[in-house]
Design a protein around this motif. Structure first.
Motif, short mmCIF file in Angstrom:
data_model
loop_
_atom_site.label_atom_id
_atom_site.label_comp_id
_atom_site.label_asym_id
_atom_site.label_seq_id
_atom_site.Cartn_x
_atom_site.Cartn_y
_atom_site.Cartn_z
N GLU A 1 33.73 28.57 29.78
CA GLU A 1 32.86 29.00 30.87
C GLU A 1 33.53 30.14 31.64
O GLU A 1 34.69 30.02 32.04
N LEU B 1 29.28 25.85 20.56
CA LEU B 1 29.15 26.08 22.00
C LEU B 1 30.03 25.14 22.82
O LEU B 1 30.50 25.51 23.90
N CYS C 1 24.64 34.68 25.62
CA CYS C 1 25.76 34.95 24.71
C CYS C 1 26.35 36.34 24.96
O CYS C 1 27.57 36.54 24.90
N THR D 1 27.48 30.55 18.12
CA THR D 1 26.44 29.97 18.97
C THR D 1 25.19 30.84 18.95
O THR D 1 24.06 30.34 18.82
N LEU E 1 23.45 25.78 26.57
CA LEU E 1 23.48 24.48 25.90
C LEU E 1 22.10 23.83 25.91
O LEU E 1 21.61 23.34 24.88
N GLN F 1 37.30 33.22 21.34
CA GLN F 1 36.02 33.05 22.03
C GLN F 1 34.94 33.95 21.44
O GLN F 1 33.76 33.60 21.44
N ARG G 1 27.32 30.08 32.72
CA ARG G 1 26.80 30.57 31.45
C ARG G 1 26.51 29.44 30.46
O ARG G 1 25.49 29.45 29.78
N LYS G 2 27.37 28.45 30.36
CA LYS G 2 27.26 27.45 29.29
C LYS G 2 26.07 26.52 29.46
O LYS G 2 25.38 26.20 28.49
N LEU H 1 28.46 36.38 28.03
CA LEU H 1 29.74 35.72 27.73
C LEU H 1 30.67 36.67 26.97
O LEU H 1 31.87 36.73 27.26
N VAL I 1 33.17 26.83 23.67
CA VAL I 1 33.13 28.10 24.39
C VAL I 1 33.61 27.91 25.82
O VAL I 1 33.25 26.93 26.48
#
Length: 419
Positions: free
Chosen positions: A412, A407, A330, A225, A289, A218, A284-285, A333, A410
């Motif tokens: 969540e 992404l 990011c 990303t 995105l 990750q 977060r995603k 994350l 990635v």
């Protein structure tokens, strides 16, 4: 590496906020230094008799130092805390400004840029270290966004206002004045920044923690990303955006710098909002995105739609920055994919990739410009056509698309630590 709490009972309650603000101001300063060559392009090319590729490498020396130091910065912050490191880094950054301003050879000014970048590496991650130590976890993204906004304000200051300072004196004097700012920052950091805890253990423990971070899949996906979000900021706004707008639209350099600075304004406005939104919805995603996709679309319109009015140019520059600021997610994350004692290392690694966009794309775009150069010169400097600029800028759009692919994979975290 284990975190060891320190005495905090006698610390004034306002001091953590002042410490965070000082660290965020260091990021403001770092961004002024980062974009400064974009308003000195003609002077630097003339004084050192170089083309775009060499100038790109000179400017990118900042990023070689900055990106190269990110992992050591994370390890050092996890081990020693932010107070002493931010103080010393501010002084070294000022020293780099002096070397850049006084350098009489290309090697000397390049060394100055490298030193500035290496020391500025402590700015953003340092502000995040202060936020992580002194504030609740559900405030981390918005505080990180606030620090990012300070950086973007520095990016704005390093455009048209700095250009006016260069025109009023010269590029060397302007950089000497900036060096004084680094000394003032060092004094403020020693006065306001405090360490709530420091790590324990030696080099072996630190390297073991780094190994765990690097082996985590990750970590790489988040970093790639982030690279996609930062490429337009560091490749376009930090160096080649001003020459593109001058060439494609015939704008004076100060006006082109003002338009380019709208990207920093957008980033500064968007970063706290994306941080707040991500914390608020517990995701977060999704914000990341949407931000990366719309950033890439806005950049493509800015570069390839011909004949845009000045208002549209300003609007697209703002939108590229606004949506690109989703990058701030990011770092949250990265933090949430690793335990607290390794969070600085994880954030530093991701930031090394994010800022690596400058080290990669500034010289790459300069090389593409030189490849498309028709041989035209003016006042001793090479002149590049609009087509050459658009060819170089296509590399930024490709990077954004690659970031979107990364992404998708990635995980969540739902704003909670997953490791």
């Amino acid at each position: 590496m284990r975190a060891t709490p320190l005495e905090t009972d006698r610390s004034p309650r306002l001091l953590p906020l002042l410490g965070w603000l000082t660290a965020a101001t260091f990021f403001f300063y770092a961004w002024v230094m980062r974009v400064a060559p974009s308003v000195m392009v003609e002077e630097l090319m003339r004084d050192f008799a170089v083309g775009a590729a060499v100038l790109g490498n000179l400017s990118a020396a900042y990023f070689y130092g900055y990106a190269g130091m990110q992992i050591p910065v994370g390890l050092l912050l996890d081990r020693f805390g932010p107070r002493r490191l931010i103080t010393v880094a501010s002084l070294v950054c000022a020293g780099g400004c002096v070397l850049f301003a006084a350098g009489s050879s290309l090697a000397a000014v390049t060394a100055g840029r490298f030193l500035i970048g290496a020391s500025a590496a402590f700015s953003l991650v340092g502000s995040m270290a202060v936020a992580g130590q002194w504030f609740p976890a559900n405030r981390f993204a918005i505080l990180s966004g606030g620090a990012m906004a300070m950086g973007m304000a520095g990016g704005v200051f390093g455009q048209a206002p700095l250009r006016l300072a260069v025109e009023a004196s010269d590029w060397r004097t302007a950089n000497l004045l900036l060096a004084a700012g680094g000394v003032a920052l060092a004094c403020a950091a020693w006065t306001t920044v405090r360490d709530r805890w420091r790590g324990t253990g030696g080099v072996g423990d630190a390297l073991a923690g780094l190994s765990i971070v690097v082996r985590h899949p990750q970590t790489w996906l988040i970093a790639l990303t982030g690279l996609g979000t930062s490429a337009p900021l560091l490749g376009f706004a930090s160096l080649w955006g001003v020459p593109f707008l001058e060439t494609a639209y015939g704008l004076p350099r100060t006006h082109a710098a003002t338009l380019t600075s709208m990207l920093f304004v957008g980033w500064g406005v968007g970063a706290p909002l994306f941080g707040w939104l991500s914390d608020r919805i517990g995701r977060r995603k999704a914000p990341l995105l949407a931000g990366l996709a719309l950033e890439t679309l806005a950049l493509a319109a800015l570069v390839y739609v011909p004949g845009l009015p000045v208002s549209a140019l300003a609007g697209f520059c703002f939108l590229v920055g606004f949506f690109g600021s989703s990058q701030i997610v990011c770092f949250a994350l990265a933090k949430e994919n690793h335990p607290t004692a390794r969070s600085g290392t994880a954030i530093g690694f991701v930031n090394s990739m994010v800022t690596g966009a400058g080290a990669l794309f500034q010289p790459l775009m300069g090389l593409l410009l030189d490849l498309a150069w028709t041989g035209e010169t003016a006042l001793g400097a090479r002149v590049y056509g609009t087509g050459a600029h658009r060819l170089a800028l296509a590399s930024l759009i490709a990077c954004g698309l690659a970031g979107l692919v990364s992404l998708i994979a990635v995980r969540e975290t739902f704003c909670r630590p997953q490791a």
